[in-house]
Design a protein around this motif. Structure first.
Motif, mmCIF file in Angstrom:
data_model
loop_
_atom_site.group_PDB
_atom_site.id
_atom_site.type_symbol
_atom_site.label_atom_id
_atom_site.label_comp_id
_atom_site.label_asym_id
_atom_site.label_seq_id
_atom_site.Cartn_x
_atom_site.Cartn_y
_atom_site.Cartn_z
ATOM 1 N N PRO A 125 -6.108 31.383 -8.736
ATOM 2 C CA PRO A 125 -5.163 30.868 -7.736
ATOM 3 C C PRO A 125 -5.698 29.593 -7.079
ATOM 4 C CG PRO A 125 -5.478 33.231 -7.478
ATOM 5 C CD PRO A 125 -6.507 32.777 -8.458
ATOM 6 N N LEU A 126 -4.777 28.728 -6.713
ATOM 7 C CA LEU A 126 -5.144 27.497 -6.010
ATOM 8 C C LEU A 126 -5.637 27.826 -4.602
ATOM 9 C CD1 LEU A 126 -1.981 25.545 -7.096
ATOM 10 C CD2 LEU A 126 -4.306 24.745 -7.564
ATOM 11 N N PRO A 127 -6.589 27.038 -4.082
ATOM 12 C CA PRO A 127 -7.016 27.232 -2.691
ATOM 13 C C PRO A 127 -5.836 27.023 -1.741
ATOM 14 C CG PRO A 127 -8.523 25.766 -3.848
ATOM 15 C CD PRO A 127 -7.327 25.955 -4.738
ATOM 16 N N ASN A 128 -5.897 27.622 -0.599
ATOM 17 C CA ASN A 128 -4.809 27.527 0.384
ATOM 18 C C ASN A 128 -5.038 26.308 1.277
ATOM 19 O OD1 ASN A 128 -2.546 28.144 1.861
ATOM 20 N ND2 ASN A 128 -3.639 29.522 3.256
ATOM 21 N N LEU A 129 -4.948 25.107 0.661
ATOM 22 C CA LEU A 129 -5.181 23.880 1.414
ATOM 23 C C LEU A 129 -4.016 22.919 1.314
ATOM 24 C CD1 LEU A 129 -8.925 23.110 0.550
ATOM 25 C CD2 LEU A 129 -8.001 24.012 2.679
ATOM 26 N N ARG A 130 -2.858 23.399 0.972
ATOM 27 C CA ARG A 130 -1.717 22.507 0.848
ATOM 28 C C ARG A 130 -1.274 21.997 2.209
ATOM 29 N NH1 ARG A 130 3.008 24.795 -2.727
ATOM 30 N NH2 ARG A 130 3.786 22.749 -2.141
ATOM 31 N N ASN A 131 -1.012 20.685 2.261
ATOM 32 C CA ASN A 131 -0.497 20.050 3.469
ATOM 33 C C ASN A 131 -1.271 20.447 4.717
ATOM 34 O OD1 ASN A 131 1.570 18.827 1.955
ATOM 35 N ND2 ASN A 131 2.827 20.657 2.112
ATOM 36 N N GLY A 132 -2.589 20.399 4.575
ATOM 37 C CA GLY A 132 -3.439 20.623 5.735
ATOM 38 C C GLY A 132 -3.993 21.982 5.826
ATOM 39 N N LEU A 178 0.830 -1.188 0.000
ATOM 40 C CA LEU A 178 0.000 0.000 0.000
ATOM 41 C C LEU A 178 0.870 1.245 0.000
ATOM 42 C CD1 LEU A 178 -2.409 -1.367 2.695
ATOM 43 C CD2 LEU A 178 -2.918 -1.127 0.267
ATOM 44 N N ALA A 179 0.437 2.252 -0.745
ATOM 45 C CA ALA A 179 1.160 3.513 -0.822
ATOM 46 C C ALA A 179 0.468 4.519 0.093
ATOM 47 C CB ALA A 179 1.193 4.027 -2.262
ATOM 48 N N LEU A 180 1.136 4.876 1.156
ATOM 49 C CA LEU A 180 0.592 5.825 2.126
ATOM 50 C C LEU A 180 1.004 7.230 1.728
ATOM 51 C CD1 LEU A 180 -0.840 6.329 4.875
ATOM 52 C CD2 LEU A 180 1.397 5.981 5.956
ATOM 53 N N ALA A 181 0.022 8.112 1.534
ATOM 54 C CA ALA A 181 0.275 9.487 1.125
ATOM 55 C C ALA A 181 -0.309 10.443 2.162
ATOM 56 C CB ALA A 181 -0.322 9.741 -0.265
ATOM 57 N N GLU A 182 -0.295 11.744 1.850
ATOM 58 C CA GLU A 182 -0.645 12.770 2.842
ATOM 59 C C GLU A 182 -2.041 12.597 3.414
ATOM 60 O OE1 GLU A 182 -1.025 15.849 5.398
ATOM 61 O OE2 GLU A 182 0.826 14.951 4.598
ATOM 62 N N GLU A 206 7.921 15.805 -0.134
ATOM 63 C CA GLU A 206 6.786 15.275 -0.881
ATOM 64 C C GLU A 206 7.134 13.888 -1.399
ATOM 65 O OE1 GLU A 206 4.636 19.386 -2.425
ATOM 66 O OE2 GLU A 206 5.819 18.214 -3.865
ATOM 67 N N VAL A 207 6.891 12.908 -0.536
ATOM 68 C CA VAL A 207 7.174 11.511 -0.859
ATOM 69 C C VAL A 207 5.963 10.672 -0.446
ATOM 70 C CG1 VAL A 207 9.666 11.774 -0.559
ATOM 71 C CG2 VAL A 207 8.257 11.050 1.392
ATOM 72 N N MET A 246 -1.413 17.436 -6.259
ATOM 73 C CA MET A 246 -2.666 17.815 -5.589
ATOM 74 C C MET A 246 -3.307 16.618 -4.914
ATOM 75 S SD MET A 246 -4.686 20.589 -7.967
ATOM 76 C CE MET A 246 -4.193 20.124 -9.614
ATOM 77 N N VAL A 247 -3.317 15.487 -5.627
ATOM 78 C CA VAL A 247 -3.932 14.274 -5.096
ATOM 79 C C VAL A 247 -3.127 13.709 -3.940
ATOM 80 C CG1 VAL A 247 -4.466 11.857 -5.640
ATOM 81 C CG2 VAL A 247 -5.112 13.667 -7.240
ATOM 82 N N THR A 248 -1.817 13.716 -4.078
ATOM 83 C CA THR A 248 -0.962 12.932 -3.190
ATOM 84 C C THR A 248 -0.436 13.707 -1.992
ATOM 85 O OG1 THR A 248 -0.295 11.687 -5.152
ATOM 86 C CG2 THR A 248 1.034 11.375 -3.176
ATOM 87 N N PHE A 249 -0.225 15.003 -2.149
ATOM 88 C CA PHE A 249 0.457 15.761 -1.104
ATOM 89 C C PHE A 249 -0.377 16.892 -0.507
ATOM 90 C CE2 PHE A 249 3.932 14.334 -4.058
ATOM 91 C CZ PHE A 249 4.317 13.262 -3.273
ATOM 92 N N THR A 250 -1.639 17.004 -0.859
ATOM 93 C CA THR A 250 -2.499 18.027 -0.267
ATOM 94 C C THR A 250 -3.802 17.391 0.204
ATOM 95 O OG1 THR A 250 -3.935 18.721 -2.110
ATOM 96 C CG2 THR A 250 -1.669 19.503 -2.164
#
Length: 470
Positions: free
Chosen positions: A463-470, A54-58, A103-104, A413-417
């Protein structure tokens, strides 16, 4: 939650999503009983269905942080920086997932993770009942019938039922028989089989590849390895003890190559010698693995309805099973648990409203990640070695570096936010269309006027929403 409002929830399924949801509900004061058809894997050994790493992401990590378990899990995981693409001529190169090591994604063992989550849930007060299969549900009486491993049946009260019992959900079958859920199962037409690369110490020196100085591993450990061949592929994910789980993806039927045309290890070995000559020497137990491991099917599950008013709800794969090519099945299910636990904590007595709101929030995102997982299969097996794809990827990376508030690769966007999957799908399509327009058919990203491209991006994409990394 006070004693007066304390409520009992009956969960069907003690796998990854069921155990994590149970722990979060118990932490919020619910009384939780979990009925799992398998024996306790902590005593009987893990024997779950698919054992693909399994690949665990953000998204999944955030759910584990909420449960206080992220660090325990990461200690049992292997970091993967990107895709190591192995071409037919024997060359390989790393395509990073993110901008740097912040970002891994992480390769985790399904069995080890399940056992850790079971321990955590029990510590929180969850009551597990193993070897208990759901036979039937009487939704009017709010009772369920269970059978143990000897077939002995019993009936118990289950006023609030949640099904986390996977793609083959017994609770979903019972709900669908009571009131059709609009179920559709779309087969991919492709299937998979697992093989294994053992730790480097079990291979002769002439079989070893460059493992980046990691003597325990036969290949570079901090990558998801892909052998794309156009229409089919192999992948390999690292395990903490030094081995790799290899998965071959092929059409199930039809003209070669397909599993129908590779009925045994002798046929398969000949195929590997032709298509994956650098991989075959790393699998010394190829014949044993191929002949003993089953061919697994790949399908996407769609439901119009996930719940029966406030009586029963489906979550995770039981509601929205997807193919594994974006590594998001578990992450999506874990994200489900955070949403549902929070909603139930806010309105513990109004499960009908909670279940409806849960579906309203999560269903569009489940549909979106199902779509992106299917698209990612094509990308992994075909596009990662395609010059036009590589040019779009290079130009996208330049734009993300120069105008990060306006451009971010869909994968990131999918994996790290925590941006909703539905947003990532829509935004990703708009960005891809723009990249196509900017390249105008060229396979050379340097041919694009970068300053003009930046101006186009800023004037075209909000602009992108301010939801990166939580």
């Amino acid at each position: 939650m006070s004693q007066q409002t304390q409520q009992t929830i009956t969960l069907i399924g003690g796998g990854l999503v069921g155990a994590l949801l149970a722990q979060q509900l118990a932490q919020r004061g619910f009384i939780v009983d979990v009925y799992e058809k398998r024996p306790d894997p902590r005593h009987a050994g893990f024997s779950g269905g698919r054992s693909i790493n399994l690949a665990l992401a953000e998204r999944g990590l955030q759910a584990l942080r909420t449960a206080g378990l992220a660090q325990d899990v990461l200690q049992r995981a292997v970091m993967m920086r990107g895709r190591m693409v192995h071409t037919p001529d024997g060359r390989s190169g790393l395509q990073r997932y993110g901008v740097d090591d912040s970002e891994v994604i992480w390769s985790v063992s399904r069995g080890a993770l399940n056992m850790l989550l079971l321990d955590a849930a029990e510590t929180a007060g969850v009551r597990f009942h193993f070897g208990q299969s759901l036979v039937d549900a009487d939704f009017n009486a709010r009772r369920i019938r269970l059978a143990d491993e000897h077939g002995i049946e019993r009936s118990i009260d289950a006023k609030v039922l949640i099904g986390a019992d996977g793609a083959g959900s017994a609770l979903r079958a019972a709900m669908n028989a009571y009131a059709p859920l609009g179920e559709r199962v779309e087969s991919l037409g492709h299937a998979y089989k697992e093989l294994e690369i053992p730790p480097a110490g079990e291979l002769s020196s002439d079989r070893l590849h460059d493992s980046g100085g990691h003597d325990q591993f036969a290949l570079e450990p901090h990558a998801l390895h892909i052998w794309p061949r156009g229409g089919y592929m192999c992948i390999a994910l690292p395990n903490t003890e030094g081995s790799f789980t290899v998965t071959l993806f092929l059409p199930a039927q039809g003209a070669p190559p397909s599993f129908a045309q590779l009925p045994d290890a002798a046929h398969a070995a000949a195929f590997f010698r032709e298509e994956f000559p650098d991989l075959l020497p790393l699998i010394p137990r190829f014949a044993e693995d191929y002949d003993s491991h089953p061919v697994g099917s790949l399908s996407t599950l769609y439901l119009d309805r996930w719940h029966l008013d406030g009586r029963a709800l489906l979550i995770g794969d039981a509601a929205h099973a997807i193919v594994p090519f974006h590594g998001q099945g578990m992450n999506c299910g874990f994200e489900d648990t955070v949403t549902l636990a929070a909603l139930l904590a806010e309105s513990p007595q109004d499960t009908a409203e909670v279940f409806a709101e849960f579906q309203r929030i999560r269903q569009p995102n489940a549909y979106a990640i199902a779509t992106m997982a299917l698209e990612n299969y094509v990308e992994m097996r075909d596009s990662v070695a395609d010059p036009h794809y590589l040019a779009k990827r290079e130009l996208g990376a330049l734009l993300a570096e120069r105008v990060p508030q306006h451009f971010m690769a869909r994968y990131r966007m999918v994996t790290f936010t925590h941006l909703p999957y539905a947003y990532a799908l829509e935004r990703g399509r708009a960005q891809d269309q723009l990249l196509q327009q900017l390249l105008q058919g060229s396979t050379d990203a340097s041919s694009v006027d970068l300053d003009a491209a930046i101006a186009t991006v800023q004037s075209t994409l909000p602009p992108l929403p301010n939801l990166r990394n939580g």
